[in-house]
Write a protein that holds these residues in place. Structure first.
Motif, mmCIF file in Angstrom:
data_model
loop_
_atom_site.group_PDB
_atom_site.id
_atom_site.type_symbol
_atom_site.label_atom_id
_atom_site.label_comp_id
_atom_site.label_asym_id
_atom_site.label_seq_id
_atom_site.Cartn_x
_atom_site.Cartn_y
_atom_site.Cartn_z
ATOM 1 N N LEU A 1 0.832 -1.201 0.000
ATOM 2 C CA LEU A 1 0.000 0.000 0.000
ATOM 3 C C LEU A 1 0.870 1.256 0.000
ATOM 4 C CD1 LEU A 1 -2.839 1.238 0.105
ATOM 5 C CD2 LEU A 1 -2.635 1.208 2.600
ATOM 6 N N LEU A 2 1.927 1.275 0.805
ATOM 7 C CA LEU A 2 2.821 2.430 0.842
ATOM 8 C C LEU A 2 3.503 2.639 -0.507
ATOM 9 C CD1 LEU A 2 4.407 1.972 4.379
ATOM 10 C CD2 LEU A 2 2.545 3.507 3.714
ATOM 11 N N ASP A 3 3.873 1.547 -1.177
ATOM 12 C CA ASP A 3 4.446 1.664 -2.523
ATOM 13 C C ASP A 3 3.431 2.259 -3.492
ATOM 14 O OD1 ASP A 3 6.859 0.616 -1.667
ATOM 15 O OD2 ASP A 3 6.460 -1.409 -2.444
ATOM 16 N N SER A 4 2.171 1.876 -3.354
ATOM 17 C CA SER A 4 1.115 2.427 -4.222
ATOM 18 C C SER A 4 0.901 3.915 -3.956
ATOM 19 C CB SER A 4 -0.200 1.665 -4.026
ATOM 20 O OG SER A 4 -0.061 0.330 -4.446
ATOM 21 N N VAL A 5 0.979 4.318 -2.690
ATOM 22 C CA VAL A 5 0.876 5.738 -2.343
ATOM 23 C C VAL A 5 2.039 6.499 -2.971
ATOM 24 C CG1 VAL A 5 1.074 7.392 -0.427
ATOM 25 C CG2 VAL A 5 -0.473 5.425 -0.242
ATOM 26 N N ASN A 6 3.251 5.964 -2.861
ATOM 27 C CA ASN A 6 4.419 6.603 -3.450
ATOM 28 C C ASN A 6 4.261 6.738 -4.964
ATOM 29 O OD1 ASN A 6 7.105 7.609 -3.819
ATOM 30 N ND2 ASN A 6 7.771 5.537 -4.282
ATOM 31 N N THR A 7 3.807 5.679 -5.612
ATOM 32 C CA THR A 7 3.612 5.713 -7.062
ATOM 33 C C THR A 7 2.604 6.786 -7.450
ATOM 34 O OG1 THR A 7 4.149 3.367 -7.265
ATOM 35 C CG2 THR A 7 2.870 4.345 -9.046
ATOM 36 N N ALA A 8 1.517 6.894 -6.698
ATOM 37 C CA ALA A 8 0.488 7.888 -6.992
ATOM 38 C C ALA A 8 1.011 9.313 -6.815
ATOM 39 C CB ALA A 8 -0.735 7.669 -6.105
ATOM 40 N N MET A 9 1.848 9.514 -5.800
ATOM 41 C CA MET A 9 2.320 10.861 -5.484
ATOM 42 C C MET A 9 3.465 11.324 -6.380
ATOM 43 S SD MET A 9 0.573 12.320 -3.087
ATOM 44 C CE MET A 9 1.707 13.614 -2.590
ATOM 45 N N GLN A 10 4.244 10.395 -6.921
ATOM 46 C CA GLN A 10 5.401 10.773 -7.727
ATOM 47 C C GLN A 10 4.975 11.631 -8.916
ATOM 48 O OE1 GLN A 10 8.796 10.393 -7.330
ATOM 49 N NE2 GLN A 10 8.176 9.724 -5.301
ATOM 50 N N GLY A 11 5.489 12.825 -8.956
ATOM 51 C CA GLY A 11 5.223 13.717 -10.079
ATOM 52 C C GLY A 11 3.865 14.391 -10.046
ATOM 53 N N LEU A 12 3.045 14.157 -9.005
ATOM 54 C CA LEU A 12 1.758 14.846 -8.916
ATOM 55 C C LEU A 12 2.025 16.342 -8.943
ATOM 56 C CD1 LEU A 12 -1.294 15.035 -8.420
ATOM 57 C CD2 LEU A 12 -0.805 14.864 -5.966
ATOM 58 N N ARG A 13 1.409 17.041 -9.859
ATOM 59 C CA ARG A 13 1.613 18.485 -9.989
ATOM 60 C C ARG A 13 0.301 19.137 -10.353
ATOM 61 N NH1 ARG A 13 5.749 17.105 -14.124
ATOM 62 N NH2 ARG A 13 6.579 17.127 -12.277
ATOM 63 N N GLY A 14 0.264 20.443 -10.242
ATOM 64 C CA GLY A 14 -0.939 21.187 -10.586
ATOM 65 C C GLY A 14 -0.581 22.613 -10.930
ATOM 66 N N ASP A 15 -1.616 23.421 -11.130
ATOM 67 C CA ASP A 15 -1.379 24.835 -11.403
ATOM 68 C C ASP A 15 -0.653 25.443 -10.212
ATOM 69 O OD1 ASP A 15 -2.735 24.571 -13.785
ATOM 70 O OD2 ASP A 15 -4.641 25.296 -12.972
ATOM 71 N N ASN A 16 0.475 26.028 -10.458
ATOM 72 C CA ASN A 16 1.269 26.739 -9.457
ATOM 73 C C ASN A 16 2.010 25.849 -8.460
ATOM 74 O OD1 ASN A 16 0.560 29.230 -10.578
ATOM 75 N ND2 ASN A 16 -1.308 29.310 -9.370
ATOM 76 N N PHE A 17 2.015 24.520 -8.645
ATOM 77 C CA PHE A 17 2.907 23.707 -7.824
ATOM 78 C C PHE A 17 3.534 22.610 -8.674
ATOM 79 C CE2 PHE A 17 -1.155 21.561 -7.119
ATOM 80 C CZ PHE A 17 -0.840 20.210 -7.101
ATOM 81 N N ALA A 18 4.823 22.372 -8.408
ATOM 82 C CA ALA A 18 5.628 21.429 -9.191
ATOM 83 C C ALA A 18 5.378 19.997 -8.723
ATOM 84 C CB ALA A 18 7.105 21.781 -9.043
ATOM 85 N N GLY A 19 5.982 19.054 -9.429
ATOM 86 C CA GLY A 19 5.826 17.644 -9.094
ATOM 87 C C GLY A 19 6.345 17.324 -7.703
ATOM 88 N N PHE A 20 5.604 16.491 -6.980
ATOM 89 C CA PHE A 20 6.014 16.076 -5.638
ATOM 90 C C PHE A 20 7.192 15.111 -5.707
ATOM 91 C CE2 PHE A 20 1.908 17.635 -4.241
ATOM 92 C CZ PHE A 20 2.184 18.090 -2.969
ATOM 93 N N MET A 21 8.087 15.237 -4.742
ATOM 94 C CA MET A 21 9.220 14.322 -4.593
ATOM 95 C C MET A 21 9.113 13.639 -3.231
ATOM 96 S SD MET A 21 12.373 16.589 -6.140
ATOM 97 C CE MET A 21 12.548 17.384 -4.568
ATOM 98 N N PHE B 1 6.544 14.124 1.475
ATOM 99 C CA PHE B 1 6.752 14.588 0.103
ATOM 100 C C PHE B 1 6.974 16.087 0.106
ATOM 101 C CE2 PHE B 1 4.465 10.660 -0.205
ATOM 102 C CZ PHE B 1 4.999 10.029 -1.313
ATOM 103 N N ARG B 2 7.656 16.582 -0.927
ATOM 104 C CA ARG B 2 7.939 18.015 -1.058
ATOM 105 C C ARG B 2 7.584 18.472 -2.464
ATOM 106 N NH1 ARG B 2 13.498 18.629 0.323
ATOM 107 N NH2 ARG B 2 12.734 18.831 2.436
ATOM 108 N N THR B 3 7.022 19.684 -2.518
ATOM 109 C CA THR B 3 6.759 20.345 -3.790
ATOM 110 C C THR B 3 7.201 21.794 -3.672
ATOM 111 O OG1 THR B 3 5.104 20.815 -5.498
ATOM 112 C CG2 THR B 3 4.383 21.038 -3.220
ATOM 113 N N SER B 4 7.425 22.425 -4.797
ATOM 114 C CA SER B 4 7.713 23.854 -4.845
ATOM 115 C C SER B 4 6.461 24.530 -5.401
ATOM 116 C CB SER B 4 8.913 24.118 -5.754
ATOM 117 O OG SER B 4 9.173 25.506 -5.817
ATOM 118 N N ALA B 5 6.014 25.582 -4.723
ATOM 119 C CA ALA B 5 4.753 26.203 -5.105
ATOM 120 C C ALA B 5 4.882 27.720 -5.177
ATOM 121 C CB ALA B 5 3.661 25.839 -4.108
#
Length: 162
Positions: A95-115, A135-139
């Protein structure tokens, strides 16, 4: 900005098989006297302290760290790696691996991909397990920006002089 990020995370995590509940963190793991009051596994989103850096025109920028508290039921007493129930106990890591996979690169308007930055595995195997994934993003937050003015009918054309 936090509303936008939370909504994007919640929508993404609800697409992970098994996760049916996502909410904001409010020390949800500390009061399980009568059991969880929401379906498990559940993910709670905690925003760490944000240090904003002011930009021009009232915009601001920051690196935003979120902690995902993944709450799940603990498996019944496991007795070593050869126990037939070990596969069920280790499913939490899937489950934690699936959460990581889902979050990798998640981005949106005004925020960069999550690491993915940090993982903390629960070692107090009570009824409810709480594993933490960070996770960290730049916004860039533009909610306070002023409207820009546009002046019509001006030309910047430069003509050739004779």
């Amino acid at each position: 900005m936090r509303k936008q990020i939370f909504t994007a995370i919640a929508e993404k995590l609800l697409s992970v098989p098994g996760i049916t509940y996502v909410d904001l963190w409010n020390d949800n793991g500390s009061h399980f006297a009568g059991g969880a009051v929401y379906p498990l596994p559940a993910v709670f989103v905690e925003f760490e302290t944000i240090e904003w850096h002011q930009q021009n025109n009232h915009a601001r920028r920051a690196d935003i760290n979120v902690r995902l508290h993944v709450l799940n039921r603990a498996s019944a007493g496991i007795h070593g790696s050869q126990d037939p129930a070990m596969e069920e106990a280790l499913a939490r890591f899937d489950l934690l691996d699936s959460v990581n996979t889902a979050m990798q690169g998640l981005r949106g308007d005004n925020f960069a991909g999550f690491m993915h930055t940090v993982s903390a595995t629960n070692h107090a195997h009570d009824e409810i397990l709480e594993d933490i994934e960070c996770f960290r993003t730049s916004a860039q937050d533009t909610t306070a920006m002023r409207d820009t003015w546009r002046i019509a009918d001006l030309s910047v054309a430069i003509g050739k002089r004779d």
